[in-house]
Design an enzyme around this catalytic site. Sequence first.
Site, PDB file in Angstrom:
ATOM      1  CD  GLU A 140      -0.868   0.875   3.574  1.00 56.70           C
ATOM      2  OE1 GLU A 140      -1.300   1.987   3.231  1.00 56.70           O
ATOM      3  OE2 GLU A 140      -0.930   0.419   4.732  1.00 56.70           O
TER       4      GLU A 140
ATOM      5  CE  LYS B 283      -3.154   1.847  11.648  1.00 55.14           C
ATOM      6  NZ  LYS B 283      -3.651   2.824  10.691  1.00 55.14           N
TER       7      LYS B 283
HETATM    8  N1  PSU Z   1      -0.768   1.443   9.165  1.00 58.09           N
HETATM    9  C1  PSU Z   1       0.309   2.259   9.344  1.00 58.09           C
HETATM   10  N2  PSU Z   1       0.286   3.489   8.810  1.00 58.09           N
HETATM   11  C2  PSU Z   1      -0.768   3.912   8.046  1.00 58.09           C
HETATM   12  C3  PSU Z   1      -1.895   3.054   7.841  1.00 58.09           C
HETATM   13  C4  PSU Z   1      -1.833   1.823   8.429  1.00 58.09           C
HETATM   14  O1  PSU Z   1       1.259   1.895  10.001  1.00 58.09           O
HETATM   15  O2  PSU Z   1      -0.706   5.022   7.547  1.00 58.09           O
HETATM   16  C5  PSU Z   1      -3.035   3.468   6.949  1.00 58.09           C
HETATM   17  C6  PSU Z   1      -3.447   2.260   6.095  1.00 58.09           C
HETATM   18  O3  PSU Z   1      -3.388   2.659   4.746  1.00 58.09           O
HETATM   19  C7  PSU Z   1      -4.867   1.977   6.513  1.00 58.09           C
HETATM   20  C8  PSU Z   1      -5.338   3.356   6.880  1.00 58.09           C
HETATM   21  O4  PSU Z   1      -5.624   1.389   5.479  1.00 58.09           O
HETATM   22  O5  PSU Z   1      -4.225   3.875   7.607  1.00 58.09           O
HETATM   23  C9  PSU Z   1      -6.625   3.363   7.660  1.00 58.09           C
HETATM   24  O6  PSU Z   1      -7.143   4.666   7.689  1.00 58.09           O
HETATM   25  P1  PSU Z   1      -8.645   4.909   8.151  1.00 58.09           P
HETATM   26  O7  PSU Z   1      -8.653   4.599   9.617  1.00 58.09           O
HETATM   27  O8  PSU Z   1      -8.897   6.372   7.843  1.00 58.09           O
HETATM   28  O9  PSU Z   1      -9.517   3.992   7.343  1.00 58.09           O
END
Ligand code: PSU
Length: 299
Positions: free
Chosen positions: A20, A154
């Site tokens: 990603e 996370k």
């Molecule tokens: N894990 C990380 N850093 C990130 C993300 C995940 O260590 O930046 C990103 C991933 O792309 C994940 C997104 O899909 O955060 C989720 O964001 P949201 O909670 O807005 O859906």
Amino acid sequence: MLSVDVRAALSARLPVVALESTIIAHGLPRPRNLRVAVELEELVRSAGAVPATVAVLDGRAHVGLDADQLERVAADPAVRKLGHRDLAPALAAGASGATTVSATAFLAARAGIGVFATGGLGGVHREWAADQDESADLRLLARTGITVVCAGVKSILDVPATLQRLETLGVGVLGYRTGHFPGFYLSSSGHPVDWTAHSPEDVVEVMRAKDALGGPRSALIVANPVPESEQLDPALHDRVLAEALEACRAQGVSGQGVTPFLLDQLMRRTGGASLEANLAAVRGNVRLAARVAVAAAAR
Ligand code: PSU
Ligand code: MN
């Protein structure tokens, strides 16, 4: 649009690993983010697979980036954050954006890629009862046939609620050499998983059985813990996490901004230690994903 490398690898049935780009554009500080992006691709190659970093550039979805495109994703502040639902408007507007897990999994699966590596999945946020903030990652994974190697979700999220939602949605979870769901920055979240894989071949057996069963498509999550020697100090983690969540509330951050804000807060408040643990987790996931892709291609 498939890059030349990725197209060639897929048609020859060689192992490919999707990566990603949101973690590059919005999850890591510049200029280190570009070095990490290059390093992750190199880790895939040295394990014998082809990397396919996914992003949208000038209204075109790319699966596999060349060096200039990777640099743009890392350096251009106009690169947005694109979840799955943002893809159509971004393509229509000719916009550029980094793809989250939901958008990456969608584009990778559509291209025929079976294995995807990331850091941590999005999930159910702690304030869910008030704002229903739940990452689109979960529902997209519930209807996309791809194996995702991650270090859990996370710890800024509500981990047990996220595990519960994955169960409701029918998304399979395998602990990799662990009976516990990893805690992203920490080796364990303290929550058990029902199934454990001990090798890349074990993971491939589950992928095969899942394909043989048929039925609605869904993802398989391989939850791979950061090594204990590289995890964030758990006491430090708990303290700064509480502070970061409070700052997020106090500053009224919401929507797509929440995840990048909290990641940045943790990095500052741990003097960069959370970043090192984050990177160690991502590297481990990319290495394992490449081994799974290689084992899957060998059968
Ligand atoms: N894990 C990380 N850093 C990130 C993300 C995940 O260590 O930046 C990103 C991933 O792309 C994940 C997104 O899909 O955060 C989720 O964001 P949201 O909670 O807005 O859906
Ligand atoms: Mn959200």
